[in-house]
Write a protein that holds these residues in place. Structure first.
Motif, PDB file in Angstrom:
ATOM      1  N   PHE A  44     -22.726 -62.087 -22.660  1.00 15.49           N
ATOM      2  CA  PHE A  44     -21.847 -60.618 -23.031  1.00 15.49           C
ATOM      3  C   PHE A  44     -21.822 -60.331 -24.279  1.00 15.49           C
ATOM      4  CE2 PHE A  44     -17.412 -59.679 -24.169  1.00 15.49           C
ATOM      5  CZ  PHE A  44     -17.157 -58.590 -23.573  1.00 15.49           C
ATOM      6  N   THR A  45     -21.888 -60.951 -25.155  1.00 20.56           N
ATOM      7  CA  THR A  45     -21.969 -60.742 -26.640  1.00 20.56           C
ATOM      8  C   THR A  45     -23.263 -59.795 -27.080  1.00 20.56           C
ATOM      9  OG1 THR A  45     -20.531 -62.464 -27.554  1.00 20.56           O
ATOM     10  CG2 THR A  45     -22.106 -61.515 -28.951  1.00 20.56           C
ATOM     11  N   VAL A  46     -24.372 -60.451 -26.463  1.00 15.96           N
ATOM     12  CA  VAL A  46     -25.639 -59.797 -26.758  1.00 15.96           C
ATOM     13  C   VAL A  46     -25.732 -58.560 -26.119  1.00 15.96           C
ATOM     14  CG1 VAL A  46     -28.139 -59.940 -26.180  1.00 15.96           C
ATOM     15  CG2 VAL A  46     -26.921 -61.902 -26.970  1.00 15.96           C
ATOM     16  N   ILE A  47     -25.466 -58.307 -24.884  1.00 15.50           N
ATOM     17  CA  ILE A  47     -25.339 -57.022 -24.227  1.00 15.50           C
ATOM     18  C   ILE A  47     -24.413 -55.798 -24.810  1.00 15.50           C
ATOM     19  CG2 ILE A  47     -24.598 -55.992 -21.981  1.00 15.50           C
ATOM     20  CD1 ILE A  47     -25.611 -58.389 -20.536  1.00 15.50           C
ATOM     21  N   SER A  48     -23.337 -56.384 -24.871  1.00 19.99           N
ATOM     22  CA  SER A  48     -22.027 -55.480 -25.777  1.00 19.99           C
ATOM     23  C   SER A  48     -22.684 -54.885 -27.081  1.00 19.99           C
ATOM     24  CB  SER A  48     -20.840 -56.341 -25.912  1.00 19.99           C
ATOM     25  OG  SER A  48     -20.336 -56.883 -24.673  1.00 19.99           O
ATOM     26  N   ASN A  49     -23.316 -55.763 -27.814  1.00 19.72           N
ATOM     27  CA  ASN A  49     -23.835 -55.550 -29.135  1.00 19.72           C
ATOM     28  C   ASN A  49     -25.012 -54.738 -29.179  1.00 19.72           C
ATOM     29  OD1 ASN A  49     -21.726 -56.610 -31.458  1.00 19.72           O
ATOM     30  ND2 ASN A  49     -21.819 -58.182 -29.985  1.00 19.72           N
ATOM     31  N   TYR A  50     -25.895 -55.129 -28.146  1.00 23.66           N
ATOM     32  CA  TYR A  50     -27.107 -54.403 -27.960  1.00 23.66           C
ATOM     33  C   TYR A  50     -26.761 -52.770 -27.719  1.00 23.66           C
ATOM     34  CZ  TYR A  50     -31.782 -52.848 -26.601  1.00 23.66           C
ATOM     35  OH  TYR A  50     -32.980 -52.545 -26.648  1.00 23.66           O
ATOM     36  N   LEU A  51     -25.770 -52.519 -26.768  1.00 25.54           N
ATOM     37  CA  LEU A  51     -25.443 -51.353 -26.219  1.00 25.54           C
ATOM     38  C   LEU A  51     -24.770 -50.554 -27.258  1.00 25.54           C
ATOM     39  CD1 LEU A  51     -24.687 -49.086 -24.000  1.00 25.54           C
ATOM     40  CD2 LEU A  51     -22.535 -50.226 -23.783  1.00 25.54           C
ATOM     41  N   LEU A  52     -24.137 -51.072 -28.179  1.00 26.85           N
ATOM     42  CA  LEU A  52     -23.602 -50.552 -29.620  1.00 26.85           C
ATOM     43  C   LEU A  52     -24.780 -50.048 -30.362  1.00 26.85           C
ATOM     44  CD1 LEU A  52     -21.116 -49.856 -31.406  1.00 26.85           C
ATOM     45  CD2 LEU A  52     -21.324 -52.028 -32.228  1.00 26.85           C
ATOM     46  N   TRP A  53     -25.653 -51.086 -30.935  1.00 26.16           N
ATOM     47  CA  TRP A  53     -26.937 -50.762 -31.461  1.00 26.16           C
ATOM     48  C   TRP A  53     -27.749 -49.483 -31.138  1.00 26.16           C
ATOM     49  CZ3 TRP A  53     -32.158 -50.720 -30.600  1.00 26.16           C
ATOM     50  CH2 TRP A  53     -32.939 -50.710 -31.573  1.00 26.16           C
ATOM     51  N   LEU A  54     -27.901 -49.529 -29.689  1.00 23.90           N
ATOM     52  CA  LEU A  54     -28.729 -48.343 -29.049  1.00 23.90           C
ATOM     53  C   LEU A  54     -28.186 -47.105 -29.466  1.00 23.90           C
ATOM     54  CD1 LEU A  54     -29.495 -49.666 -25.528  1.00 23.90           C
ATOM     55  CD2 LEU A  54     -31.049 -49.321 -27.364  1.00 23.90           C
ATOM     56  N   GLY A  55     -26.737 -46.882 -29.458  1.00 28.15           N
ATOM     57  CA  GLY A  55     -25.992 -45.826 -29.756  1.00 28.15           C
ATOM     58  C   GLY A  55     -26.535 -45.185 -31.281  1.00 28.15           C
ATOM     59  N   PHE A  56     -26.850 -46.202 -32.207  1.00 29.31           N
ATOM     60  CA  PHE A  56     -27.222 -45.661 -33.442  1.00 29.31           C
ATOM     61  C   PHE A  56     -28.913 -45.642 -33.842  1.00 29.31           C
ATOM     62  CE2 PHE A  56     -22.828 -46.915 -33.725  1.00 29.31           C
ATOM     63  CZ  PHE A  56     -22.117 -45.896 -34.386  1.00 29.31           C
ATOM     64  N   ARG A  57     -29.533 -45.689 -32.845  1.00 31.01           N
ATOM     65  CA  ARG A  57     -31.035 -45.821 -32.958  1.00 31.01           C
ATOM     66  C   ARG A  57     -31.576 -44.114 -33.195  1.00 31.01           C
ATOM     67  NH1 ARG A  57     -30.512 -45.503 -27.479  1.00 31.01           N
ATOM     68  NH2 ARG A  57     -32.012 -44.841 -26.171  1.00 31.01           N
ATOM     69  N   LYS A  58     -32.662 -44.097 -33.687  1.00 31.36           N
ATOM     70  CA  LYS A  58     -32.982 -42.839 -33.960  1.00 31.36           C
ATOM     71  C   LYS A  58     -33.399 -41.811 -32.870  1.00 31.36           C
ATOM     72  CE  LYS A  58     -36.979 -40.377 -36.010  1.00 31.36           C
ATOM     73  NZ  LYS A  58     -38.324 -40.420 -36.720  1.00 31.36           N
ATOM     74  N   LYS A  59     -33.399 -42.257 -31.647  1.00 32.24           N
ATOM     75  CA  LYS A  59     -33.473 -41.413 -30.289  1.00 32.24           C
ATOM     76  C   LYS A  59     -32.300 -41.303 -29.723  1.00 32.24           C
ATOM     77  CE  LYS A  59     -38.409 -41.826 -30.040  1.00 32.24           C
ATOM     78  NZ  LYS A  59     -39.764 -42.215 -29.083  1.00 32.24           N
ATOM     79  N   ALA A  60     -31.118 -41.725 -30.392  1.00 34.14           N
ATOM     80  CA  ALA A  60     -29.962 -41.878 -29.362  1.00 34.14           C
ATOM     81  C   ALA A  60     -29.309 -40.378 -29.226  1.00 34.14           C
ATOM     82  CB  ALA A  60     -28.824 -42.774 -30.261  1.00 34.14           C
ATOM     83  N   ILE A  61     -28.737 -40.074 -28.319  1.00 32.73           N
ATOM     84  CA  ILE A  61     -27.987 -39.188 -28.106  1.00 32.73           C
ATOM     85  C   ILE A  61     -26.552 -39.375 -28.237  1.00 32.73           C
ATOM     86  CG2 ILE A  61     -29.599 -37.661 -26.484  1.00 32.73           C
ATOM     87  CD1 ILE A  61     -27.879 -38.235 -24.280  1.00 32.73           C
ATOM     88  N   TYR A  62     -25.554 -38.251 -28.392  1.00 33.27           N
ATOM     89  CA  TYR A  62     -24.186 -38.585 -28.593  1.00 33.27           C
ATOM     90  C   TYR A  62     -23.526 -39.429 -27.598  1.00 33.27           C
ATOM     91  CZ  TYR A  62     -24.288 -35.816 -32.868  1.00 33.27           C
ATOM     92  OH  TYR A  62     -24.928 -35.383 -34.147  1.00 33.27           O
ATOM     93  N   PHE A  63     -23.889 -39.263 -26.464  1.00 37.04           N
ATOM     94  CA  PHE A  63     -23.131 -39.914 -25.602  1.00 37.04           C
ATOM     95  C   PHE A  63     -23.539 -41.385 -25.424  1.00 37.04           C
ATOM     96  CE2 PHE A  63     -23.092 -42.018 -21.245  1.00 37.04           C
ATOM     97  CZ  PHE A  63     -21.851 -41.717 -20.945  1.00 37.04           C
ATOM     98  N   ASP A  64     -24.565 -41.779 -26.042  1.00 35.78           N
ATOM     99  CA  ASP A  64     -25.170 -43.326 -26.047  1.00 35.78           C
ATOM    100  C   ASP A  64     -24.122 -43.649 -27.252  1.00 35.78           C
ATOM    101  OD1 ASP A  64     -27.219 -43.000 -24.482  1.00 35.78           O
ATOM    102  OD2 ASP A  64     -28.501 -42.421 -26.055  1.00 35.78           O
ATOM    103  N   THR A  65     -24.106 -42.823 -28.354  1.00 32.04           N
ATOM    104  CA  THR A  65     -23.112 -43.386 -29.451  1.00 32.04           C
ATOM    105  C   THR A  65     -21.669 -43.841 -29.128  1.00 32.04           C
ATOM    106  OG1 THR A  65     -24.584 -42.276 -31.036  1.00 32.04           O
ATOM    107  CG2 THR A  65     -22.401 -43.103 -31.763  1.00 32.04           C
ATOM    108  N   ILE A  66     -21.147 -42.591 -28.503  1.00 37.30           N
ATOM    109  CA  ILE A  66     -19.780 -42.698 -28.330  1.00 37.30           C
ATOM    110  C   ILE A  66     -19.349 -43.627 -27.263  1.00 37.30           C
ATOM    111  CG2 ILE A  66     -17.543 -41.501 -27.984  1.00 37.30           C
ATOM    112  CD1 ILE A  66     -19.098 -39.087 -29.251  1.00 37.30           C
ATOM    113  N   ILE A  67     -20.077 -43.772 -25.951  1.00 37.16           N
ATOM    114  CA  ILE A  67     -19.703 -44.814 -24.907  1.00 37.16           C
ATOM    115  C   ILE A  67     -20.004 -46.055 -25.521  1.00 37.16           C
ATOM    116  CG2 ILE A  67     -21.947 -45.042 -23.821  1.00 37.16           C
ATOM    117  CD1 ILE A  67     -18.808 -44.179 -21.834  1.00 37.16           C
ATOM    118  N   GLY A  68     -20.999 -46.248 -26.351  1.00 42.89           N
ATOM    119  CA  GLY A  68     -21.370 -47.647 -26.976  1.00 42.89           C
ATOM    120  C   GLY A  68     -20.051 -48.095 -27.802  1.00 42.89           C
ATOM    121  N   VAL A  69     -19.561 -47.026 -28.655  1.00 42.16           N
ATOM    122  CA  VAL A  69     -18.611 -47.615 -29.526  1.00 42.16           C
ATOM    123  C   VAL A  69     -17.295 -47.706 -28.646  1.00 42.16           C
ATOM    124  CG1 VAL A  69     -16.869 -46.768 -31.424  1.00 42.16           C
ATOM    125  CG2 VAL A  69     -19.497 -46.539 -31.416  1.00 42.16           C
ATOM    126  N   LEU A  70     -16.899 -46.893 -27.824  1.00 40.50           N
ATOM    127  CA  LEU A  70     -15.592 -47.222 -26.851  1.00 40.50           C
ATOM    128  C   LEU A  70     -15.854 -48.299 -26.002  1.00 40.50           C
ATOM    129  CD1 LEU A  70     -14.953 -43.355 -25.630  1.00 40.50           C
ATOM    130  CD2 LEU A  70     -13.730 -44.837 -27.467  1.00 40.50           C
TER     131      LEU A  70
END
Length: 490
Positions: A44-70
């Motif tokens: 659960f920790t690895v998946i949750s934090n990987y989703l958060l990290w994906l939201g701030f990668r170079k190719k992320a769109i804003y939906f990735d970022t915000i859904i990952g943070v929320l």
């Protein structure tokens, strides 16, 4: 093209290192206290934090970022803090959840399944669409930009008057306020117009102003941000909402990314000024809303203020205490999943019943009535309209099927990405607007579950909002010529 960095790389690395160290410390504490199987918490920790990290990668769109943070806030951070420091006890209701190891394990597996589906969609999406890596050679909305340049002072004055007028009339007549039964129903669908303006309509206009002030016009003053933050303050106090941080964070992150993409040199003191101005008005909005909620309604509070003439007669400790749990517990997520997975009612009948819920001002939610022992069942429904929200992962697991949950979350991620692309294309590649509307969509999914069949109203108003901007640009562009990116005419 090398992007402009507001903070130098060593500072960013230090901040990132501190964040990672703190999160690792929290994870270790929670792992040691976790009552279930440790490998499930680690997964659960690895998946949750990987989703958060994906939201701030170079190719992320804003939906990735915000859904990952929320989802990171609502699932991993909340669960980790509650397990590590409060023996797994939550503030919000969790129904039949008994705090046992197997109950925790099942809830975390369900959450991990839903979060992993969002990761899959994000990785697929980046192969299909990303934001442009270089700024356009011309302003992408020459019609609107030319109009703004010509009538800048008038536009800002009208915007401020509109914000203040909508807020004051909403306060006076109670047209749309969070947790309150409407006191006034306006004719010709005007109540819906108020709801749109207060939720994200006025903030969309603020996104245009910020885009024209900085990205297109290259101004360095706080004027644009003063108007944007003023809108957030008036709208949220009017709404009885303590969520001013949501729209502001979206606007701010969109602004930072636009600054970097367009290589605009915005200095750190300028950023600090924006944050300080927001912090002052945000604190004022939270205290004001807590005060008004404590007294039940704006009208009651107004009567008491007029009789007592000061704050001496109020329970300041109770008012301030209302905001203490906001930073961790206001985010929808883990409690809803634990309530559903411990209910023993999962199945297709429950899924169908969830979709059949209909809106009513004088009753609470299906989730309150069927999943938890809700305190809102005792609320005065003639005045208050309080509800608990399961969140989209919990709602999709009404079916009891992991495979179905995974498919639903794939669809959620795809819908969010498609809307983000549409806003980018139709909104003139305005990244500030993209960020704002991505926040609206992501927040809707994170707090999904109440009257789900009426979600089309939110998405419909979002697209109407976007089409208004697109249509206005097309009309005004006929009278405008393309302007260079660094045009500064006013």
């Amino acid at each position: 093209m090398q992007q402009y960095k507001i903070l130098p790389s060593p500072c960013m690395r230090i901040l990132l290192g501190v964040f990672v160290a703190v999160m690792l410390a929290l994870a270790v504490i929670a792992y040691q206290a976790y009552p279930g199987q440790g490998y499930i918490y680690l997964l659960f920790t690895v998946i949750s934090n990987y989703l958060l990290w994906l939201g701030f990668r170079k190719k992320a769109i804003y939906f990735d970022t915000i859904i990952g943070v929320l989802f990171w806030l609502g699932f991993w951070l909340k669960l980790t803090i509650r397990v590590g420091f409060t023996h797994g006890r939550f503030i919000e209701q969790t129904g039949n959840f008994d705090g046992s190891g197997p109950a925790f394990d099942r809830g975390l597996l369900v959450a991990s399944c839903g979060l992993f589906a969002l990761i899959v969609v994000s990785l697929i999406r980046e192969r299909v669409f990303c934001y442009d890596e270089q700024p356009a050679a011309t302003i992408s909305q020459p019609g609107l930009y030319g109009f703004y340049c010509k009538y800048r002072k008038s536009v800002l004055a009208v915007f401020a008057i509109l914000c203040l007028g909508v807020a004051i009339t909403n306060i006076m007549y109670g047209i749309y306020q969070r947790g309150q039964v409407p006191e006034t129903i306006l004719p010709f669908g005007l109540s819906g117009v108020y709801k749109w303006l207060l939720q994200f309509g006025l903030a969309s206009f603020a996104a245009l102003i910020l885009h024209f002030e900085y990205v297109a016009g290259g101004r360095k003053s706080l004027t644009g941000w003063a108007f944007a933050i003023f809108e957030g303050f008036t709208s949220n106090v009017s709404l009885l909402s303590r969520g001013m941080v949501l729209n502001w964070s979206a606007l701010f992150y969109g602004f930072l990314r636009s600054v970097q993409l367009n290589r605009l040199k915005i200095r750190l003191p300028f950023i600090a000024g924006i944050c300080l101005l927001f912090a002052l008005l945000f604190a004022g909005s939270v205290l004001s809303v807590n005060h008004l909620r404590y007294h039940g309604s704006f009208k009651n509070a107004a009567r008491e203020l007029s009789s007592e003439r000061d704050w001496g007669g109020y329970d300041a400790q109770a008012i301030n205490g209302m905001g203490k749990s906001l930073f961790i517990d206001r985010w929808v997520g883990m409690e809803g999943v634990l309530a559903v997975t411990s209910s023993g009612r999962e199945g297709w009948d429950l899924w169908k019943q969830g979709w059949q819920e209909r809106y009513s001002d004088h009753s609470t939610s299906f989730f309150d009535l069927n999943m938890v022992d809700s305190p809102y069942l005792k609320a005065d429904t003639t005045v208050h309209h309080y509800i608990s929200l399961p969140g989209v992962i919990a709602f999709c697991f009404y079916s009891g099927s992991f495979l179905f949950l995974f498919g639903c979350m794939l669809l959620v991620g795809a819908i969010g990405a498609v809307i983000d692309v549409a806003v980018y294309r139709l909104g003139g590649k305005n990244l500030i607007l993209c960020s704002l509307l991505a926040q609206v969509v992501a927040y809707r999914f994170s707090s999904f579950g109440y009257v789900p069949a009426q979600s089309y109203l939110l998405f419909g108003s979002l697209f109407l909002n976007l089409l208004m901007i697109y249509g206005a640009e097309k009309v005004l562009a006929r009278k405008s010529n393309h302007l260079p990116l660094n045009a500064q005419s006013r």
